[in-house]
Design a protein around this motif. Sequence first.
Motif, PDB file in Angstrom:
ATOM      1  N   TYR A   1      -1.555   5.661   6.034  1.00 29.38           N
ATOM      2  CA  TYR A   1      -1.112   4.269   6.035  1.00 29.38           C
ATOM      3  C   TYR A   1      -2.298   3.319   5.933  1.00 29.38           C
ATOM      4  O   TYR A   1      -2.204   2.259   5.293  1.00 29.38           O
ATOM      5  CB  TYR A   1      -0.301   3.986   7.295  1.00 29.38           C
TER       6      TYR A   1
ATOM      7  N   ARG B   1       3.974   7.090   1.341  1.00 27.81           N
ATOM      8  CA  ARG B   1       3.571   6.400   2.568  1.00 27.81           C
ATOM      9  C   ARG B   1       3.769   4.895   2.439  1.00 27.81           C
ATOM     10  O   ARG B   1       4.180   4.240   3.388  1.00 27.81           O
ATOM     11  CB  ARG B   1       2.117   6.741   2.893  1.00 27.81           C
TER      12      ARG B   1
ATOM     13  N   GLY C   1       6.626   9.564   6.400  1.00 27.21           N
ATOM     14  CA  GLY C   1       5.579   9.179   5.462  1.00 27.21           C
ATOM     15  C   GLY C   1       4.251   9.845   5.742  1.00 27.21           C
ATOM     16  O   GLY C   1       3.421   9.998   4.844  1.00 27.21           O
TER      17      GLY C   1
END
Length: 415
Positions: free
Chosen positions: A14, A151, A287
């Motif tokens: 992320y 993601r 994710g």
Amino acid sequence: MLSPSPVPSRTPSYATVLRTPHATRTFGAALLGRLSYGMVSLSLMLAVNASTGSYSVAGAVMAVFGATSVFLSPARAALIDRYGPRRVLPPLAGLYAVLLAALAYATWRPGAPAFALGVLTAAAGASTPPLGPVMRTLWSDLVADRELLRRAYSLDGVAEELLFVSGPLLVGLVVRSAPPAAGVAISAALVFVGTLALVSSPAVRGRGSAAPEDTAAGTDVPPAGRRLLGIVGLRRAVLVTAAVGLCLGGLDLLVVAFAEQRHQSGAVSWVLAALSAGSAVGGLAYGAVSWRASNRVRLPLLAVGLGVTMAGAGLSPNVYVLVVVTAVAGLFIAPALTTAYLIADESVGAGSRTQAGAWVNTAINAGSSVGVAVVGLLVDHLSPAVCFAVAAVPALLCAAVVTRGSADGGTVSRS
């Protein structure tokens, strides 16, 4: 078109998503505008009810607003794909903001005519800027690596979930010191400012209308409208997403019925909060993991997980167990939507991505509306346990249909 940033697939995270050039600025602007959507429904319903003194008028107005906003979403997205977000989003956002401002003015004091409110809300719904589909299309432009894109979509989905949780809370703060119409006015300002900030981003400045190489083979334009649903991968994603929407729409009403049956109506907010929390946790975890199975394999499995858990929720002996089971059900929601959007993205060419995402968005919202209506007809005649099971059937059935279609040789295609 802006070239996607080459990000090494060895370090998808992320943080990497947000470090992508122009990502944070673009994402932040989109979220600012989308916060309007988390506030406007409750604000508008309260404002119309306060002005007309009628819940039936408020309900009818909101139904009109929702219908025009949801079902015209693919058409608005088609304009984005054809002419580019910089040419389409500002006029749409300007018109939408003006109409919301007019609604705020009309409902600020008692006595607003119901017909005029219906016309204004229908027009406002029809001009709602498709900021969610546009942002997901921009993620595809910004991020080249498919793992990183997953993601990005997961982060986007979780952030959107949080917006729709925090939006009503903000409305609650507003109505403590101002008329409900003030919430409508704030929604107008948010969407206008957020949209202008979005289109000023370099990520959007580099994106124009559909390029010739994005068109469908043998035609002059990319596939649009319902023709997109002829693409196998997208059609299956829309079908499963609609089924997920049916489950979620029914779940909201069933939670209320379950709690009222046990004289614990105050627990409803805790159950729904658990659902949202589960969805956020599930989305972030989904994710963060590198999956070996393809998106088209994962989507029906996620739908099955939601359906089975939802059926089990009806067997909860008390509200406390329901909170836990509902949180588990939430674990499948954001991942299912993320996967559906990824399938939509990979099923079409770049010139149709906004429309493809809008079809998935329309499916979840339309399914939710139908789910509420169907469960509303059943809940007075059947036990909550049976209603939970009935509401779970669409997810299980559609997952079976999609899985069988894949086994029969269907493939995700690109146009």
